[in-house]
Design a protein around this motif. Structure first.
Motif, PDB file in Angstrom:
ATOM      1  N   GLN A  70      13.540 -10.406  -9.452  1.00 40.64           N
ATOM      2  CA  GLN A  70      14.153 -10.346 -10.771  1.00 40.64           C
ATOM      3  C   GLN A  70      15.459  -9.561 -10.785  1.00 40.64           C
ATOM      4  O   GLN A  70      16.386  -9.901 -11.516  1.00 40.64           O
ATOM      5  N   HIS A  71      15.545  -8.500  -9.977  1.00 43.56           N
ATOM      6  CA  HIS A  71      16.648  -7.557 -10.122  1.00 43.56           C
ATOM      7  C   HIS A  71      17.645  -7.570  -8.967  1.00 43.56           C
ATOM      8  O   HIS A  71      18.659  -6.883  -9.044  1.00 43.56           O
ATOM      9  N   GLU A  72      17.394  -8.311  -7.929  1.00 44.29           N
ATOM     10  CA  GLU A  72      18.303  -8.329  -6.774  1.00 44.29           C
ATOM     11  C   GLU A  72      18.562  -9.772  -6.352  1.00 44.29           C
ATOM     12  O   GLU A  72      17.797 -10.689  -6.690  1.00 44.29           O
ATOM     13  N   GLN A  73      19.652  -9.955  -5.606  1.00 43.18           N
ATOM     14  CA  GLN A  73      20.022 -11.279  -5.126  1.00 43.18           C
ATOM     15  C   GLN A  73      19.667 -11.418  -3.653  1.00 43.18           C
ATOM     16  O   GLN A  73      19.946 -10.510  -2.849  1.00 43.18           O
ATOM     17  N   GLN A 126       9.627  -7.677  -8.763  1.00 41.46           N
ATOM     18  CA  GLN A 126      10.768  -6.851  -9.133  1.00 41.46           C
ATOM     19  C   GLN A 126      11.992  -7.190  -8.287  1.00 41.46           C
ATOM     20  O   GLN A 126      13.127  -7.257  -8.795  1.00 41.46           O
TER      21      GLN A 126
END
Length: 589
Positions: A64-67, A61
């Protein structure tokens, strides 16, 4: 401690992370170890934003959702390990640096992890290496991304090149020529070779001479000479020739353009072959059309000259004879008439007849001077004297022969050229003197007409109404000659005419010309040999690369002709010729 912090900060060179901070994701199940590493980074002068995960799903997760900029992972976690975490990071395609931090990792495990793609590993009891390890990993990741970008660009470039090569109406090729090797190599040809040559590209790679074997023999030799000559200069090659086409007796005409780059021992050529058969056919048809037009023009001109000669003879013989008889009769009447009024009328008639007789003679000469029957040289001399008498312009005539035996057609053509040239001088030159020179050699006749008038500009020669010049060019071109006019404002104009003489060209088939070919470049020798022997009348008995080789060839063979380069190793061509002439070893060079 402060000095150590400054060194670490300078090693990082992470200016781009100073505003937002370095984004670090920790894969760590121990909260205390996580906080310890964060403090260590900040004490080292690294501004960072961090996050922590300790399970596979939470890692997925987060990716996929953070840099993130860096992944730091413990080696052993409940339910999974650093190997699995590394695999997930690699599968994400983000190309993030991955550092393993552990308290119990073995050396073999660490080596395997590095082979699997980890950027670094360090022990938890040696946190002093953490900041340098991050800096090194970030740099390595940047280099990897740059390399991947370059590889993608390379693949895209190759894809585009392949698409262009497949769709271009020709063949793209690469060629290499090496010093001392007379055979150029062709390591690459595009897919167009299949359509062009009828064979797949790999044939050219398997057989080094296959490329040149696809050309007609004489053309292949000529191409090699062209490559050699281009290599001596700026490596710009443009050549036209024929490919072998078994289904087309006329062959396939191609244009070869190539640019070479000189390296230490060889030249790398990038080139393109284009089919120019249609253009060549059009050019051939145009040449044949021009030749046919010239033949028709020449035939009309000859017919016109014949008619002029016939009319001139009729004027001279019939009209001239009648006027002469009439003049004689009137003169008799003048002597034998007593009436003054009648005498005056008869004298007026006599003047009219004399004028008519002079006009008939002038017209006959203009149509065709009878002096042409005595040869070209007397006719040219008469033309200049008559011109000087009529115009007052001084003339001078020189010739290196007393007599010249030419056909009537050639005599007339050269006479008309001089006639037209003198007419142009009167009309345009404003000259006071004209020099004419006729030079006759064993192979050519040269006529030069020079005046001291106001000169000529190039634009004058290109005028559409310059029919006189075009007429002269057509007359001489009918005999494979040429006409050139040049001049300079204020310095006069020169008209040059060159006309080949009739030279026998039939050779006895049994009398082959025996040649010794001398040049220090093997490629040029081989190509010249092919070109010479293609004539069917020349046999190259020996080849030489230096003076010693020339002497050996002369000693072993009877040589009729020596063809040699002016620049030879050890002894130049001029000295070689002098030496061989002095020794009477050979006479033709």
């Amino acid at each position: 401690m402060t000095g150590s912090k400054e060194i670490l900060t300078s090693l990082l060179a992470l200016d781009r992370f100073r505003d937002e901070g370095l984004r670090i994701l920790f894969v760590e199940d121990n909260e205390s170890d996580y906080e310890l590493m964060v403090r260590r980074l900040r004490s080292g002068g690294v501004e960072c934003n961090t996050g922590r995960v300790d399970q596979v799903e939470s890692l997925k997760q987060a990716l996929q959702h953070e840099q993130w900029d860096v992944i730091i992972s413990d080696h052993r976690l409940p339910g999974f390990s650093s190997e699995e975490a590394l695999q997930l990071v690699r599968e994400s395609g983000l190309g993030l640096p991955f550092i393993i931090v552990s308290g119990s990792i073995g050396e073999e495990v660490a080596v395997e992890a590095m082979r699997a793609g980890a950027d670094d590993y360090l022990m938890k009891d040696n946190m002093a290496r953490l900041v340098p390890a991050i800096e090194r990993s970030l740099r390595a990741a940047t280099e990897r991304r740059n390399l991947e970008a370059a590889e993608r660009a390379q693949r895209e470039s190759e894809r585009r090149f392949s698409a262009i090569a497949k769709n271009i109406p020709g063949v793209i090729f690469q060629m290499q020529t090496h010093d001392g090797d007379p055979r150029p190599k062709v390591p690459f040809v595009s897919e167009g070779a299949l359509q062009f040559f009828g064979v797949p590209p790999f044939r050219f790679l398997e057989e080094p001479d296959f490329f040149f074997s696809q050309f007609e023999r004489a053309d292949a030799a000529d191409l090699k000479v062209a490559i050699f000559e281009a290599a001596q200069g700026e490596c710009n090659l443009s050549w036209e020739g024929r490919l072998k086409q078994h289904h087309n007796p006329q062959g396939l005409w191609v244009l070869l353009n190539a640019v070479g780059k000189k390296k230490e021992q060889h030249i790398a050529w990038d080139g393109l072959l284009l089919d120019i058969s249609a253009r060549h056919l059009a050019e051939t048809a145009l040449k044949e059309s021009k030749a046919e037009l010239r033949r028709v023009t020449t035939a009309l001109e000859n017919r016109s000259e014949q008619e002029r000669a016939a009319i001139a003879r009729e004027i001279h013989d019939d009209m001239g004879g009648s006027l002469t008889k009439l003049k004689t009769d009137i003169a008799w009447l003048v002597k034998n008439t007593q009436t003054v009024h009648s005498v005056e009328r008869l004298q007026d008639m006599l003047c009219v007849v004399e004028d008519l007789l002079a006009a008939s003679q002038r017209i006959a000469k203009d149509l065709r001077p009878g002096i042409l029957d005595y040869g070209l040289i007397p006719a040219l001399e008469w033309q200049l004297k008559d011109f000087e008498k009529r115009t007052g312009i001084e003339t001078c005539f020189n010739c290196n022969r007393d007599a010249l035996n030419l056909t009537d057609e050639k005599n007339t053509a050269l006479f008309r050229v001089l006639q037209e040239g003198l007419t142009n001088i009167v009309k345009h030159a404003e000259a006071t003197k004209v020099n004419v020179e006729l030079f006759i050699s064993s192979e050519e006749i040269n006529l030069e007409i020079h005046d001291n008038g106001k000169g000529i500009e190039n634009t004058d020669k290109l005028k559409q109404e310059s029919f006189g010049l075009r007429g002269m060019q057509e007359r001489i071109a009918a005999f494979n000659g040429w006409v050139d006019i040049s001049g300079e404002l204020g310095k006069g104009t020169t008209l040059m005419v060159a006309l080949p003489k009739n030279i026998p060209t039939n050779l006895d088939d049994s009398a082959m010309i025996r040649v010794l070919l001398a040049d220090d470049h093997a490629l040029l020798r081989g190509s010249l040999k092919q070109l010479l022997e293609e004539t069917g009348t020349i046999q190259v008995l020996a080849q030489a690369g230096d003076y010693a080789g020339i002497l050996a060839g002369i000693g072993q063979h009877e040589i009729d002709l020596l063809i040699l380069d002016i620049s030879m190793p050890g002894k130049n061509g001029v000295d070689i010729v002098k030496t061989l002439k002095d020794k009477n070893q050979i006479s033709r060079f």
